[in-house]
Design an enzyme around this catalytic site. Structure first.
Site: not given
Ligand code: RB5
Length: 157
Positions: A11, A68, A70, A101, A136
């Site tokens: 993203d 993204c 996180t 695994h 597994h």
């Molecule tokens: C975008 O602001 C953020 O929410 C996205 O990149 C991500 O971290 C969502 O899980």
């Protein structure tokens, strides 16, 4: 199976990291299909997660890398597609073991969580590991059973 062709998606929060990781993977001789955004305009992560997952589930690529903020949202999106086993990692050990695994076929991480050098270590660990099968197999098959039936026969035992 080593990976020869992967898809990459991201993203708006991960454009620079995506570009660096894409170049890093290409330098290993792996073909990379870029289905993420190359703009920092807001871009909804489920779109990129779905696009990568679709290519993996259809067998058009051997695996997917998703980035993204996180790594969580884009990984959740990918895991909604049948046949996808996406692991969100902030360190290499889990990435390697997820291949050995869990037979993970997608890897996600967060551009706001880790630096690009750690991301490269994670990618190396993931790409360099092979699924071990054996004991597994039954467990990975159970993941598929849950996905397909929304139930798990062994859980009734
Ligand atoms: C975008 O602001 C953020 O929410 C996205 O990149 C991500 O971290 C969502 O899980």
């Amino acid at each position: 199976m080593s990976m020869h062709r992967i898809a990459i998606g991201n993203d708006h929060s991960a454009v620079a990291m995506k570009q660096e990781i894409m170049a890093y993977v290409q330098a290993k001789g792996i073909e990379v299909v870029n289905v993420g955004t190359d703009s920092t305009e807001s871009f909804n992560y489920p779109i990129a997660g779905y696009r990568v997952a679709r290519l993996v589930a259809d067998g058009a690529v051997d695996g997917g890398i998703l980035i993204c903020g996180t790594g969580v949202g884009i990984g959740l999106a990918a895991n909604k597609v049948a046949g996808i086993r996406c692991v969100t990692c902030s360190e290499p050990y889990s990435a390697r073991l997820s291949r050995m695994h869990n037979n993970s076929n997608c890897l996600s991480f967060g551009a706001r969580v880790i630096g690009v050098e750690t991301a490269k270590d994670i990618v190396d660990a993931w790409l360099g590991a092979e699924y071990e099968g054996g004991r597994h197999e039954a467990r990975v098959a159970m993941l598929g059973e849950i996905e397909q039936t929304q139930a798990l026969g062994a859980a009734q035992d």
